[in-house]
Design a protein around this motif. Structure first.
Motif, PDB file in Angstrom:
ATOM      1  N   GLY A   1       0.776  -1.232   0.000  1.00 43.83           N
ATOM      2  CA  GLY A   1       0.000   0.000   0.000  1.00 43.83           C
ATOM      3  C   GLY A   1       0.800   1.270   0.000  1.00 43.83           C
ATOM      4  O   GLY A   1       0.247   2.351  -0.194  1.00 43.83           O
ATOM      5  N   SER A   2       2.116   1.201   0.213  1.00 41.55           N
ATOM      6  CA  SER A   2       2.943   2.394   0.217  1.00 41.55           C
ATOM      7  C   SER A   2       3.570   2.602  -1.154  1.00 41.55           C
ATOM      8  O   SER A   2       3.669   1.671  -1.960  1.00 41.55           O
ATOM      9  N   ARG A   3       4.001   3.841  -1.429  1.00 41.03           N
ATOM     10  CA  ARG A   3       4.668   4.114  -2.701  1.00 41.03           C
ATOM     11  C   ARG A   3       6.000   3.392  -2.802  1.00 41.03           C
ATOM     12  O   ARG A   3       6.484   3.114  -3.895  1.00 41.03           O
ATOM     13  N   ASN A   4       6.638   3.139  -1.672  1.00 41.75           N
ATOM     14  CA  ASN A   4       7.932   2.476  -1.654  1.00 41.75           C
ATOM     15  C   ASN A   4       7.860   1.206  -0.822  1.00 41.75           C
ATOM     16  O   ASN A   4       6.920   0.988  -0.053  1.00 41.75           O
ATOM     17  N   GLU A   5       8.870   0.391  -0.974  1.00 40.69           N
ATOM     18  CA  GLU A   5       8.956  -0.874  -0.250  1.00 40.69           C
ATOM     19  C   GLU A   5       9.006  -0.628   1.261  1.00 40.69           C
ATOM     20  O   GLU A   5       9.828   0.150   1.748  1.00 40.69           O
TER      21      GLU A   5
END
Length: 277
Positions: free
Chosen positions: A33-37
């Motif tokens: 759900g986040s833009r990054n890992e």
């Protein structure tokens, strides 16, 4: 940074909140759900055991942006999870075994469960207002040039406490201190303001918060940054940007809410922030 004492509502006069260090001690769980890992990992921080959201894939600039955004958020009295520099074994975050690396981490929020975004915009704004955080988030995002905040970056725990997360897209190196970028929350609030009087009152509150930042101490590079390649120079460059942008903060906010508002001078405490030319 300039300091003024007249007609200022002080927030935090101390230096930026300390950046804590931690060591991940076992394998984490990948979070979607986040833009990054992002990985949720158990860690030791001194004598404490903490759960951290760890972002192992950030660039140095993004890592510093996360750290500094949380620190200056605290200067505004905003609920940003405590930032950490985490020592991580690669195999604890889904990689092959290798040398330990340093990554950004922030403390898990929510007393008994994960915090989640509220997708209903009206409800989210109501919860932000109840938490008295709306103006503060607008000023924070303007100051750190955070063009990427969205509803997924404001989360609420089981007690409906608000938390601000995911600031790796702020403080980009190519942004000028006087340059306007998208301010998502300010734009959403602007839509709800129906009259010129409401806009003037809202802008006055934003200016009041912006002026209060002149007492914040945002100097000094934490010693932990020396352990990250280019960490100290990147952190210093970000602080230089923030100090320079503070001189433009009032005008940027004015142009966003009331474009015809006369220029706002952060150095003049007698400035009537709600007056209209």
């Amino acid at each position: 940074m300039r300091h003024s004492t007249a007609q200022i509502i002080p927030l935090r006069r101390s230096s930026l909140r300390e950046i804590r260090t931690a060591s991940i001690h076992s394998a984490g769980v990948r979070i979607n759900g986040s833009r990054n890992e992002v990985w949720l990992c158990p860690a030791y921080s001194g004598a404490d055991t903490v759960m951290l959201y760890v972002k192992p894939g950030l660039t140095v600039r993004q890592l510093v942006a996360e750290l500094v955004a949380a620190q200056v958020g605290h200067c505004l009295g905003l609920p940003c999870p405590d930032p950490f520099i985490a020592s991580v074994a690669p195999h604890h975050v889904g990689r092959a075994r290798g040398p330990t690396m340093l990554a950004f981490g922030c403390q898990q929020v929510g007393p008994t469960s994960l915090a989640y975004p509220v997708r209903n915009l009206s409800l989210m704004l109501d919860l932000l207002r109840k938490a008295k955080a709306t103006e503060g988030v607008c000023v924070l995002d303007e100051w750190i040039a955070n063009a990427v905040r969205g509803p997924g970056d404001i989360v609420f725990d089981a007690q409906q406490s608000v938390w601000l997360i995911d600031h790796e897209g702020a403080l980009e190196a190519h942004i000028r201190p006087d340059e306007a970028v998208t301010n998502w929350l300010a734009g959403q609030l602007d839509i709800t303001l129906q009259t010129r009087s409401e806009r003037a009152e809202f802008l006055g509150r934003l200016h009041q918060l912006a002026r209060s930042l002149t007492v914040a101490q945002i100097h000094g590079v934490p010693p932990e940054m020396r352990d990250i390649e280019r960490g100290d120079s990147t952190y210093a460059a970000v602080l230089e940007f923030l100090a320079a942008r503070l001189d433009h903060l009032g005008s940027l906010l004015s142009a966003r809410v009331i474009p015809e508002q006369r220029a706002f001078d952060m150095r003049d405490p007698s400035n009537d922030s709600a007056s209209i030319a």
